[in-house]
Design an enzyme around this catalytic site. Sequence first.
Site, PDB file in Angstrom:
ATOM      1  N   GLY A  72      21.722  -1.950 -30.456  1.00 18.67           N
ATOM      2  CA  GLY A  72      20.809  -2.049 -31.591  1.00 18.67           C
ATOM      3  C   GLY A  72      21.412  -2.896 -32.697  1.00 18.67           C
ATOM      4  O   GLY A  72      22.509  -3.452 -32.567  1.00 18.67           O
ATOM      5  N   THR A 103      10.689  -5.661 -42.985  1.00 20.45           N
ATOM      6  CA  THR A 103      11.439  -6.814 -43.505  1.00 20.45           C
ATOM      7  C   THR A 103      11.364  -7.980 -42.513  1.00 20.45           C
ATOM      8  O   THR A 103      11.015  -9.103 -42.872  1.00 20.45           O
ATOM      9  CB  THR A 103      12.917  -6.440 -43.699  1.00 20.45           C
ATOM     10  OG1 THR A 103      13.360  -5.766 -42.519  1.00 20.45           O
ATOM     11  CG2 THR A 103      13.096  -5.536 -44.905  1.00 20.45           C
ATOM     12  N   GLU A 149      15.614   8.765 -44.797  1.00 21.36           N
ATOM     13  CA  GLU A 149      14.280   9.326 -44.530  1.00 21.36           C
ATOM     14  C   GLU A 149      14.307  10.855 -44.627  1.00 21.36           C
ATOM     15  O   GLU A 149      13.268  11.478 -44.849  1.00 21.36           O
ATOM     16  CB  GLU A 149      13.797   8.899 -43.137  1.00 21.36           C
ATOM     17  CG  GLU A 149      13.490   7.417 -43.010  1.00 21.36           C
ATOM     18  CD  GLU A 149      12.176   7.008 -43.682  1.00 21.36           C
ATOM     19  OE1 GLU A 149      11.270   7.842 -43.764  1.00 21.36           O
ATOM     20  OE2 GLU A 149      12.093   5.848 -44.124  1.00 21.36           O
ATOM     21  N   LEU A 193      24.940   6.121 -32.851  1.00 21.92           N
ATOM     22  CA  LEU A 193      23.866   5.303 -33.435  1.00 21.92           C
ATOM     23  C   LEU A 193      22.587   5.342 -32.602  1.00 21.92           C
ATOM     24  O   LEU A 193      21.559   4.816 -33.037  1.00 21.92           O
ATOM     25  CB  LEU A 193      24.331   3.845 -33.560  1.00 21.92           C
ATOM     26  CG  LEU A 193      25.676   3.593 -34.253  1.00 21.92           C
ATOM     27  CD1 LEU A 193      25.934   2.098 -34.376  1.00 21.92           C
ATOM     28  CD2 LEU A 193      25.714   4.239 -35.634  1.00 21.92           C
ATOM     29  N   TYR A 222      10.718  11.762 -37.044  1.00 24.08           N
ATOM     30  CA  TYR A 222      12.033  11.093 -37.034  1.00 24.08           C
ATOM     31  C   TYR A 222      12.962  11.749 -38.049  1.00 24.08           C
ATOM     32  O   TYR A 222      14.110  12.085 -37.738  1.00 24.08           O
ATOM     33  CB  TYR A 222      11.824   9.608 -37.364  1.00 24.08           C
ATOM     34  CG  TYR A 222      13.091   8.839 -37.693  1.00 24.08           C
ATOM     35  CD1 TYR A 222      13.860   8.261 -36.687  1.00 24.08           C
ATOM     36  CD2 TYR A 222      13.505   8.665 -39.024  1.00 24.08           C
ATOM     37  CE1 TYR A 222      15.021   7.540 -36.992  1.00 24.08           C
ATOM     38  CE2 TYR A 222      14.656   7.947 -39.339  1.00 24.08           C
ATOM     39  CZ  TYR A 222      15.405   7.387 -38.308  1.00 24.08           C
ATOM     40  OH  TYR A 222      16.546   6.681 -38.626  1.00 24.08           O
ATOM     41  N   SER A 275      19.991   9.582 -42.112  1.00 15.97           N
ATOM     42  CA  SER A 275      19.055   8.610 -42.708  1.00 15.97           C
ATOM     43  C   SER A 275      18.488   9.084 -44.033  1.00 15.97           C
ATOM     44  O   SER A 275      18.205  10.279 -44.207  1.00 15.97           O
ATOM     45  CB  SER A 275      17.902   8.388 -41.718  1.00 15.97           C
ATOM     46  OG  SER A 275      16.828   7.749 -42.357  1.00 15.97           O
ATOM     47  N   ARG A 280       1.095   4.491 -42.496  1.00 20.08           N
ATOM     48  CA  ARG A 280       1.577   5.709 -41.822  1.00 20.08           C
ATOM     49  C   ARG A 280       0.840   6.945 -42.334  1.00 20.08           C
ATOM     50  O   ARG A 280       0.361   6.946 -43.474  1.00 20.08           O
ATOM     51  CB  ARG A 280       3.072   5.875 -42.086  1.00 20.08           C
ATOM     52  CG  ARG A 280       3.839   4.801 -41.388  1.00 20.08           C
ATOM     53  CD  ARG A 280       5.298   4.904 -41.658  1.00 20.08           C
ATOM     54  NE  ARG A 280       5.931   3.712 -41.108  1.00 20.08           N
ATOM     55  CZ  ARG A 280       7.178   3.349 -41.315  1.00 20.08           C
ATOM     56  NH1 ARG A 280       7.961   4.086 -42.077  1.00 20.08           N
ATOM     57  NH2 ARG A 280       7.662   2.271 -40.763  1.00 20.08           N
TER      58      ARG A 280
HETATM   59  P1  NAP Z   1      18.226   0.351 -33.445  1.00 19.07           P
HETATM   60  O1  NAP Z   1      18.327  -1.136 -33.621  1.00 19.07           O
HETATM   61  O2  NAP Z   1      16.913   0.920 -33.042  1.00 19.07           O
HETATM   62  O3  NAP Z   1      19.364   0.789 -32.399  1.00 19.07           O
HETATM   63  C1  NAP Z   1      19.350   2.019 -31.720  1.00 19.07           C
HETATM   64  C2  NAP Z   1      19.720   1.754 -30.267  1.00 19.07           C
HETATM   65  O4  NAP Z   1      19.777   3.011 -29.556  1.00 19.07           O
HETATM   66  C3  NAP Z   1      18.678   0.886 -29.541  1.00 19.07           C
HETATM   67  O5  NAP Z   1      19.312  -0.172 -28.820  1.00 19.07           O
HETATM   68  C4  NAP Z   1      18.031   1.886 -28.603  1.00 19.07           C
HETATM   69  O6  NAP Z   1      17.474   1.321 -27.441  1.00 19.07           O
HETATM   70  C5  NAP Z   1      19.202   2.792 -28.286  1.00 19.07           C
HETATM   71  N1  NAP Z   1      18.794   4.027 -27.621  1.00 19.07           N
HETATM   72  C6  NAP Z   1      17.564   4.630 -27.650  1.00 19.07           C
HETATM   73  N2  NAP Z   1      17.564   5.712 -26.857  1.00 19.07           N
HETATM   74  C7  NAP Z   1      18.808   5.802 -26.303  1.00 19.07           C
HETATM   75  C8  NAP Z   1      19.396   6.704 -25.389  1.00 19.07           C
HETATM   76  N3  NAP Z   1      18.699   7.744 -24.888  1.00 19.07           N
HETATM   77  N4  NAP Z   1      20.689   6.510 -25.027  1.00 19.07           N
HETATM   78  C9  NAP Z   1      21.395   5.453 -25.510  1.00 19.07           C
HETATM   79  N5  NAP Z   1      20.873   4.552 -26.383  1.00 19.07           N
HETATM   80  C10 NAP Z   1      19.595   4.730 -26.779  1.00 19.07           C
HETATM   81  O7  NAP Z   1      18.655   1.076 -34.798  1.00 19.07           O
HETATM   82  P2  NAP Z   1      19.687   0.573 -35.921  1.00 19.07           P
HETATM   83  O8  NAP Z   1      18.928  -0.064 -37.009  1.00 19.07           O
HETATM   84  O9  NAP Z   1      20.805  -0.147 -35.277  1.00 19.07           O
HETATM   85  O10 NAP Z   1      20.189   1.961 -36.493  1.00 19.07           O
HETATM   86  C11 NAP Z   1      21.315   2.637 -35.911  1.00 19.07           C
HETATM   87  C12 NAP Z   1      21.197   4.124 -36.206  1.00 19.07           C
HETATM   88  O11 NAP Z   1      21.160   4.323 -37.626  1.00 19.07           O
HETATM   89  C13 NAP Z   1      19.938   4.776 -35.664  1.00 19.07           C
HETATM   90  O12 NAP Z   1      20.264   6.083 -35.286  1.00 19.07           O
HETATM   91  C14 NAP Z   1      18.999   4.799 -36.862  1.00 19.07           C
HETATM   92  O13 NAP Z   1      18.058   5.843 -36.735  1.00 19.07           O
HETATM   93  C15 NAP Z   1      19.987   5.037 -37.980  1.00 19.07           C
HETATM   94  N6  NAP Z   1      19.582   4.541 -39.293  1.00 19.07           N
HETATM   95  C16 NAP Z   1      19.203   3.240 -39.419  1.00 19.07           C
HETATM   96  C17 NAP Z   1      18.835   2.748 -40.656  1.00 19.07           C
HETATM   97  C18 NAP Z   1      18.418   1.307 -40.846  1.00 19.07           C
HETATM   98  O14 NAP Z   1      17.872   0.979 -41.917  1.00 19.07           O
HETATM   99  N7  NAP Z   1      18.708   0.411 -39.901  1.00 19.07           N
HETATM  100  C19 NAP Z   1      18.887   3.601 -41.779  1.00 19.07           C
HETATM  101  C20 NAP Z   1      19.325   4.916 -41.611  1.00 19.07           C
HETATM  102  C21 NAP Z   1      19.681   5.379 -40.364  1.00 19.07           C
HETATM  103  P3  NAP Z   1      15.870   0.975 -27.433  1.00 19.07           P
HETATM  104  O15 NAP Z   1      15.727  -0.199 -28.338  1.00 19.07           O
HETATM  105  O16 NAP Z   1      15.563   0.699 -26.011  1.00 19.07           O
HETATM  106  O17 NAP Z   1      15.162   2.207 -27.974  1.00 19.07           O
END
Ligand code: NAP
Length: 329
Positions: free
Chosen positions: A12, A191, A129, A83, A150, A127, A279
């Site tokens: 991700g 974004t 959220e 993550l 979520y 998060s 939403r």
């Molecule tokens: P992301 O781009 O959606 O990355 C998450 C990754 O986890 C994706 O590649 C996803 O694959 C993978 N995944 C989903 N199900 C899985 C499973 N069962 N086993 C292993 N991997 C799996 O999110 P991000 O922006 O990098 O964020 C990283 C973390 O921080 C997440 O937990 C997110 O909820 C949290 N977070 C993000 C933000 C933000 O603003 N970016 C803010 C607060 C918290 P798929 O794409 O195939 O689903």
Amino acid sequence: MGRTALISGVAGQDGSYLLEFLLDHHYEVVGFDIDGNALARLTRRITERPDARRARLLVADVTQPDNVRRLLSDTAPTEVYNLAAQSFVGRSYADPYDDVVITTGTLNLLEAIRRHAPEARFYQASSAEMFGDAAAPQTEQTPFAPVSPYACAKLYAHHLVRMYRDVHGLKAASGILFNHESPRRRREFVTRKITHGIAAIVSGQATELRLGNLDSRRDWGHARDYVRAMWLMLNRDEPADYVIASGESRTVGELARFAFDLVGLDWTRYVRQDASLVRPHDPANLCGDAQRAEADLGWRPEVSFEALVTEMLDADLEAHGLDPKDVRR
Ligand code: NAP
């Protein structure tokens, strides 16, 4: 002694920046993700690095306890970064069962660490959220009030991490991260939807951009800054939970106007508000106060909102075959 990090969800946005950050800091990194195509893209991205052999990237599912147990005992990590998630809040209303990745996934990792690697440090991707409709600015003391499946799943995982720290003595920390973005953000996030949509308009492939709620206020930073905070948090003697935020919030409409201005277009002529994209419930104003992180970790964001949006837009213009220098005003 060499340090080994295990990252779930490595393919991700954050996982890819964290992988690069940890390689820069001489770690061995084992990363896994469920998305094989994204893993292949990540492998291509790092392949030119002279230290790429210190990274091992695997397809595995964090919801499968056996997968997680085997990874933990095979890699004996010193740090674990969790993550993995279905991270798009809007989708969690339609497919709330996907949030099992957050709940079961976090439990699997914590339990495997407790049993097989109790000295490993654990980072949880909590998060903003989780604050839902709580009044801004939100701090570590703000009561949680989640308003999406979520956010409920993230809050369950957040409490689980605290419980494993307090009851089982795990060196575990949760980062309560506000929105962070980059050119690697997936296109359904607002974004990237905006910067990609503008590039499509400028290149003649689209005539309008449909968005949901233009009045939602969010606190946006750059993912590169935020993965540095994850590492700082985990490498503190006493792990604790921290809000990580820029401290500035803007509406989606303000972001769209700023980005359209960069290419000299009037955003009101192109943006259409689409009720089907609004939403069921949206936190009105997420804006974090990261003073505790600054005091304890020395962390401050380095990339401004303006620099973030400009970097994202330039990357999307280039991906559409345009030279930002020819297009930007
Ligand atoms: P992301 O781009 O959606 O990355 C998450 C990754 O986890 C994706 O590649 C996803 O694959 C993978 N995944 C989903 N199900 C899985 C499973 N069962 N086993 C292993 N991997 C799996 O999110 P991000 O922006 O990098 O964020 C990283 C973390 O921080 C997440 O937990 C997110 O909820 C949290 N977070 C993000 C933000 C933000 O603003 N970016 C803010 C607060 C918290 P798929 O794409 O195939 O689903």
